[in-house]
Design a protein around this motif. Sequence first.
Motif, PDB file in Angstrom:
ATOM      1  N   ARG A  48       0.808  -1.220   0.000  1.00 61.15           N
ATOM      2  CA  ARG A  48       0.000   0.000   0.000  1.00 61.15           C
ATOM      3  C   ARG A  48       0.840   1.268   0.000  1.00 61.15           C
ATOM      4  N   VAL A  49       2.127   1.116   0.370  1.00 62.02           N
ATOM      5  CA  VAL A  49       3.026   2.260   0.246  1.00 62.02           C
ATOM      6  C   VAL A  49       3.351   2.459  -1.237  1.00 62.02           C
ATOM      7  N   ILE A  50       3.539   1.349  -1.940  1.00 59.97           N
ATOM      8  CA  ILE A  50       3.961   1.449  -3.345  1.00 59.97           C
ATOM      9  C   ILE A  50       2.867   2.051  -4.231  1.00 59.97           C
ATOM     10  N   ASN A  51       1.597   1.662  -3.998  1.00 56.54           N
ATOM     11  CA  ASN A  51       0.566   2.283  -4.854  1.00 56.54           C
ATOM     12  C   ASN A  51      -0.163   3.421  -4.133  1.00 56.54           C
ATOM     13  N   ARG A  52       0.388   3.829  -3.020  1.00 54.99           N
ATOM     14  CA  ARG A  52      -0.155   4.959  -2.238  1.00 54.99           C
ATOM     15  C   ARG A  52      -1.616   4.767  -1.841  1.00 54.99           C
ATOM     16  N   MET A  53      -2.006   3.522  -1.614  1.00 55.32           N
ATOM     17  CA  MET A  53      -3.337   3.270  -1.057  1.00 55.32           C
ATOM     18  C   MET A  53      -3.350   3.632   0.420  1.00 55.32           C
ATOM     19  N   LEU A  54      -2.141   3.707   1.012  1.00 57.09           N
ATOM     20  CA  LEU A  54      -2.043   4.063   2.427  1.00 57.09           C
ATOM     21  C   LEU A  54      -2.616   5.465   2.664  1.00 57.09           C
ATOM     22  N   ASP A  55      -2.538   6.300   1.628  1.00 53.22           N
ATOM     23  CA  ASP A  55      -3.029   7.678   1.748  1.00 53.22           C
ATOM     24  C   ASP A  55      -4.514   7.740   2.111  1.00 53.22           C
ATOM     25  N   ILE A  56      -5.242   6.659   1.796  1.00 60.73           N
ATOM     26  CA  ILE A  56      -6.687   6.692   2.007  1.00 60.73           C
ATOM     27  C   ILE A  56      -7.026   6.793   3.497  1.00 60.73           C
ATOM     28  N   CYS A  81      -3.722   9.548  -8.807  1.00 61.59           N
ATOM     29  CA  CYS A  81      -4.608   8.734  -9.646  1.00 61.59           C
ATOM     30  C   CYS A  81      -3.829   8.092 -10.789  1.00 61.59           C
ATOM     31  N   ASP A  82      -2.952   8.881 -11.436  1.00 62.38           N
ATOM     32  CA  ASP A  82      -2.132   8.322 -12.515  1.00 62.38           C
ATOM     33  C   ASP A  82      -1.233   7.211 -11.996  1.00 62.38           C
ATOM     34  N   LEU A  83      -0.683   7.463 -10.802  1.00 60.38           N
ATOM     35  CA  LEU A  83       0.212   6.467 -10.209  1.00 60.38           C
ATOM     36  C   LEU A  83      -0.529   5.149  -9.983  1.00 60.38           C
TER      37      LEU A  83
ATOM     38  N   ILE B  87     -20.916  13.766   5.294  1.00 57.36           N
ATOM     39  CA  ILE B  87     -20.591  13.274   6.637  1.00 57.36           C
ATOM     40  C   ILE B  87     -19.872  11.930   6.582  1.00 57.36           C
ATOM     41  N   THR B  88     -20.374  11.023   5.744  1.00 63.36           N
ATOM     42  CA  THR B  88     -19.796   9.676   5.741  1.00 63.36           C
ATOM     43  C   THR B  88     -18.488   9.592   4.974  1.00 63.36           C
ATOM     44  N   GLU B  89     -18.384  10.318   3.865  1.00 62.03           N
ATOM     45  CA  GLU B  89     -17.224  10.115   3.000  1.00 62.03           C
ATOM     46  C   GLU B  89     -16.129  11.147   3.195  1.00 62.03           C
ATOM     47  N   TYR B  90     -16.495  12.359   3.567  1.00 61.11           N
ATOM     48  CA  TYR B  90     -15.494  13.417   3.579  1.00 61.11           C
ATOM     49  C   TYR B  90     -15.084  13.883   4.972  1.00 61.11           C
ATOM     50  N   THR B  91     -15.714  13.378   6.016  1.00 64.89           N
ATOM     51  CA  THR B  91     -15.248  13.736   7.352  1.00 64.89           C
ATOM     52  C   THR B  91     -14.937  12.458   8.106  1.00 64.89           C
ATOM     53  N   LYS B  92     -13.981  12.572   9.023  1.00 64.47           N
ATOM     54  CA  LYS B  92     -13.724  11.418   9.866  1.00 64.47           C
ATOM     55  C   LYS B  92     -14.626  11.521  11.076  1.00 64.47           C
ATOM     56  N   LYS B  93     -14.921  10.371  11.680  1.00 66.58           N
ATOM     57  CA  LYS B  93     -15.785  10.377  12.846  1.00 66.58           C
ATOM     58  C   LYS B  93     -15.078  11.097  13.980  1.00 66.58           C
ATOM     59  N   ASN B  94     -15.602  12.214  14.410  1.00 61.65           N
ATOM     60  CA  ASN B  94     -15.002  12.918  15.546  1.00 61.65           C
ATOM     61  C   ASN B  94     -16.096  13.677  16.296  1.00 61.65           C
ATOM     62  N   LYS B  95     -15.699  14.552  17.189  1.00 63.68           N
ATOM     63  CA  LYS B  95     -16.652  15.301  18.004  1.00 63.68           C
ATOM     64  C   LYS B  95     -17.674  16.040  17.146  1.00 63.68           C
ATOM     65  N   ILE B  96     -17.160  16.721  16.097  1.00 61.48           N
ATOM     66  CA  ILE B  96     -18.044  17.570  15.295  1.00 61.48           C
ATOM     67  C   ILE B  96     -19.104  16.736  14.568  1.00 61.48           C
ATOM     68  N   THR B  97     -18.692  15.607  13.973  1.00 62.40           N
ATOM     69  CA  THR B  97     -19.697  14.786  13.287  1.00 62.40           C
ATOM     70  C   THR B  97     -20.690  14.210  14.297  1.00 62.40           C
ATOM     71  N   ASP B  98     -20.184  13.911  15.514  1.00 59.55           N
ATOM     72  CA  ASP B  98     -21.099  13.422  16.552  1.00 59.55           C
ATOM     73  C   ASP B  98     -22.142  14.486  16.881  1.00 59.55           C
ATOM     74  N   LYS B 174     -11.945   9.812  -5.460  1.00 60.88           N
ATOM     75  CA  LYS B 174     -12.926   9.529  -4.421  1.00 60.88           C
ATOM     76  C   LYS B 174     -14.342   9.765  -4.945  1.00 60.88           C
ATOM     77  N   TRP B 175     -14.504  10.892  -5.631  1.00 61.16           N
ATOM     78  CA  TRP B 175     -15.837  11.248  -6.122  1.00 61.16           C
ATOM     79  C   TRP B 175     -16.320  10.241  -7.173  1.00 61.16           C
ATOM     80  N   GLN B 176     -15.431   9.766  -8.029  1.00 60.25           N
ATOM     81  CA  GLN B 176     -15.845   8.760  -9.014  1.00 60.25           C
ATOM     82  C   GLN B 176     -16.363   7.504  -8.324  1.00 60.25           C
ATOM     83  N   GLY B 177     -15.682   7.113  -7.251  1.00 63.09           N
ATOM     84  CA  GLY B 177     -16.130   5.942  -6.508  1.00 63.09           C
ATOM     85  C   GLY B 177     -17.493   6.172  -5.878  1.00 63.09           C
ATOM     86  N   ILE B 178     -17.692   7.363  -5.333  1.00 62.43           N
ATOM     87  CA  ILE B 178     -18.967   7.682  -4.688  1.00 62.43           C
ATOM     88  C   ILE B 178     -20.086   7.675  -5.723  1.00 62.43           C
TER      89      ILE B 178
END
Lengths: 251, 276
Positions: A48-56, A81-83, B87-98, B174-178
């Motif tokens: 995940r470091v190599i394809n930067r999936m860790l960034d997620i 994304c290109d990577l 809320i679900t995709e662009y913020t992490k669960k924390n005080k504010i989302t709670d 991320k948006w394409q996946g959503i």
Amino acid sequence: MKKKIAVLHLNVFIKDKIILKDINLDVYENEILSIIGPANSGKSSFLRVINRMLDINSDFRVEGNVFIDGEDIYKTNVNICDLRKRIGIIFALPVPLPLSIYDNLIYGPLLHKKISVERLNGLVEKCLKSASLWEEVKDRLHLSALQLSGGQQQRLCLARSLMVEPEIILFDEPCSGLDPVSTSKVERTMFELKKRYTLILVTNNTKQAARVSDRTAFLLSGKLIEVDQTKQIFTSPKSKLTNDYITGRFG
Amino acid sequence: MNPKLSQIIAKICLGLAMLFTISILIFIIIYILFHGLPILTYQFLSSPIQEMGKKGGIFPSIVSTLYLVITSVVVATPLGVGTAVYITEYTKKNKITDIIQFGSDCLAGIPSIIYGLFGFTFFVIFLGMGWSILSGSLTLAIMMLPTIIRTSEQAIRSVPQSYRDVTYSLGGSKWQGIKNIVIPKALPGILTGVILSMGRALSETAALIFTAGMSIRTPTSIFSSGRSMAVHFYTLAREGLSLPMAYGTASVLIISILFINFISYILMNQYLKKYS
């Protein structure tokens, strides 16, 4: 042989916990490098470091360098994304999207650009053949991908990765959920793929590493203990730890 | 007590609870339809309201209700689903989302008359929209939001992370996946929320009396005042104008709710077949 990936003094922290310690490792073009090691040794994180999936899962830190074709992928101006398009990954459990076989395959290319139907169809056939799945599914491309068997699903995922024309393919324990017959199909496919791609295989199955890979690396608690020709590792490893691990006397 | 006996007793108690609930529901439906169905004629559905509802039909109310429900759904759905996705995709669960979570849950419990008062002071007076379908719909939309946000959020969270990872691994954003995977997969759950809240809009009275007004004329646009079926029913019953007409209106309401649920159930089943 040409260097495809060069990893230099790589430290990886996730939530301030060190996961990988001072890794130095080269991967050559058109080889299969397998990475073995017990659970929590950092094998999957390395991929995940190599394809930067860790960034997620953002809470991480990378020190050191990872070069792909001489370019540092952790420079600030890298297009992630290109990577990722250049580096396919196959997960431990097959993840077919809840779509038809055909739609699963064309999903990747259509993320990047509009392609004519003829070219897509050609690409679908080519990639399914590369993943040795074409004969089994050619008459039912429009059936749901979820109806395939586990082994077929995993090869479908492989074909789906090939659809975006990557250069490197990472396998994260690709056969952990498969029966021996499906496993050997996937392994044979890997042999074929090696002619055109660079492969890294993370596996819990040391026998699999011995069967398919050119070189093998042994990771333990985030440290690279040894990397050498597979034959060397499995016959006379330099480190006693490696020897203990491959002979199953670990712990 | 031995396990076998307690098992039997538990089963009977649970069964009785179920039976009780179902029979109340069925009793209400049958009672309303029994009194209302004889009134239900084409005449009743297509005539204007006459003599404050003692005579004529409920055509204007049907039109108002359609206007109100459609406009409020059109406004509330993108806002609610958008909030849930953020809320679900662009913020992490924390005080504010709670806190957002807690706030939206509280909103769901506020009595509708308070929403009505807010809609009256804000939309009707402050923004100068007057008593109109628009003021009513916007007020309804605010009332619908908590339900839509809550159900959409749950639906989106239940989409496995691995589906998102597939998009990333193919070089997608991320948006394409959503857009391509997460929302289509969560759509049945999202629709459930929208339909539930539509039911709320359809049956709302207090908030609408303050905002959409009580006009018995057929609304010509969303800027006209209009009286929804639920409001009309309330007036007929409360002011003792005509009980038979009230039951007739109630029957139309009940039938339309059953109809909406039935249609969406069929659509959802077809969609699920396609997507799994």
